[in-house]
Motif scaffolding. Structure first.
Motif, PDB file in Angstrom:
ATOM      1  N   ILE A   1     -14.227   7.808  73.612  1.00  0.00           N
ATOM      2  CA  ILE A   1     -14.142   6.640  74.503  1.00  0.00           C
ATOM      3  C   ILE A   1     -15.449   6.453  75.269  1.00  0.00           C
ATOM      4  O   ILE A   1     -15.975   5.343  75.358  1.00  0.00           O
ATOM      5  CB  ILE A   1     -12.963   6.792  75.504  1.00  0.00           C
ATOM      6  CG1 ILE A   1     -11.630   6.682  74.775  1.00  0.00           C
ATOM      7  CG2 ILE A   1     -13.052   5.764  76.632  1.00  0.00           C
ATOM      8  CD1 ILE A   1     -11.303   5.313  74.259  1.00  0.00           C
ATOM      9  N   ASN A   2     -15.980   7.515  75.833  1.00  0.00           N
ATOM     10  CA  ASN A   2     -17.225   7.410  76.603  1.00  0.00           C
ATOM     11  C   ASN A   2     -18.388   6.966  75.732  1.00  0.00           C
ATOM     12  O   ASN A   2     -19.214   6.149  76.165  1.00  0.00           O
ATOM     13  CB  ASN A   2     -17.528   8.735  77.300  1.00  0.00           C
ATOM     14  CG  ASN A   2     -16.578   9.006  78.439  1.00  0.00           C
ATOM     15  OD1 ASN A   2     -16.032   8.098  79.043  1.00  0.00           O
ATOM     16  ND2 ASN A   2     -16.343  10.272  78.726  1.00  0.00           N
ATOM     17  N   THR A   3     -18.453   7.453  74.520  1.00  0.00           N
ATOM     18  CA  THR A   3     -19.506   7.023  73.591  1.00  0.00           C
ATOM     19  C   THR A   3     -19.363   5.541  73.296  1.00  0.00           C
ATOM     20  O   THR A   3     -20.339   4.787  73.291  1.00  0.00           O
ATOM     21  CB  THR A   3     -19.444   7.841  72.285  1.00  0.00           C
ATOM     22  OG1 THR A   3     -19.643   9.214  72.608  1.00  0.00           O
ATOM     23  CG2 THR A   3     -20.505   7.397  71.308  1.00  0.00           C
ATOM     24  N   TRP A   4     -18.143   5.101  73.052  1.00  0.00           N
ATOM     25  CA  TRP A   4     -17.906   3.681  72.782  1.00  0.00           C
ATOM     26  C   TRP A   4     -18.264   2.818  73.989  1.00  0.00           C
ATOM     27  O   TRP A   4     -18.898   1.775  73.838  1.00  0.00           O
ATOM     28  CB  TRP A   4     -16.447   3.460  72.371  1.00  0.00           C
ATOM     29  CG  TRP A   4     -16.164   2.020  72.076  1.00  0.00           C
ATOM     30  CD1 TRP A   4     -16.454   1.341  70.930  1.00  0.00           C
ATOM     31  CD2 TRP A   4     -15.562   1.069  72.963  1.00  0.00           C
ATOM     32  NE1 TRP A   4     -16.066   0.035  71.041  1.00  0.00           N
ATOM     33  CE2 TRP A   4     -15.524  -0.158  72.288  1.00  0.00           C
ATOM     34  CE3 TRP A   4     -15.061   1.145  74.255  1.00  0.00           C
ATOM     35  CZ2 TRP A   4     -14.986  -1.295  72.861  1.00  0.00           C
ATOM     36  CZ3 TRP A   4     -14.525  -0.003  74.828  1.00  0.00           C
ATOM     37  CH2 TRP A   4     -14.497  -1.208  74.129  1.00  0.00           C
ATOM     38  N   LEU A   5     -17.883   3.260  75.170  1.00  0.00           N
ATOM     39  CA  LEU A   5     -18.180   2.487  76.389  1.00  0.00           C
ATOM     40  C   LEU A   5     -19.675   2.333  76.614  1.00  0.00           C
ATOM     41  O   LEU A   5     -20.128   1.313  77.132  1.00  0.00           O
ATOM     42  CB  LEU A   5     -17.527   3.137  77.607  1.00  0.00           C
ATOM     43  CG  LEU A   5     -16.014   2.971  77.707  1.00  0.00           C
ATOM     44  CD1 LEU A   5     -15.467   3.810  78.849  1.00  0.00           C
ATOM     45  CD2 LEU A   5     -15.634   1.518  77.890  1.00  0.00           C
TER      46      LEU A   5
END
Length: 56
Positions: free
Chosen positions: A49-53
């Motif tokens: 999720i953090n990578t995508w954000l």
């Protein structure tokens, strides 16, 4: 979770292989994330999720 391996693979493939087309295509993006549960996948899910954000 081992019985659901096909679901994980499918959910990850969604973003790579599918897209939104049509009049409102610019307003939407198809994303797929591996599913998780709090007992054993939350750390992995948070990383994804953090990578995508960071790309948004």
């Amino acid at each position: 979770m081992e019985n659901d391996a096909w679901e994980k693979k499918f959910l990850v493939q969604i973003e790579k292989e599918h897209s939104v087309t049509g009049v409102f295509a610019d307003d939407y993006k198809v994303i797929g994330f591996s599913f998780f549960n709090n007992d054993n996948k939350i750390v992995e899910f948070e990383k994804v999720i953090n990578t995508w954000l960071e790309t948004v």
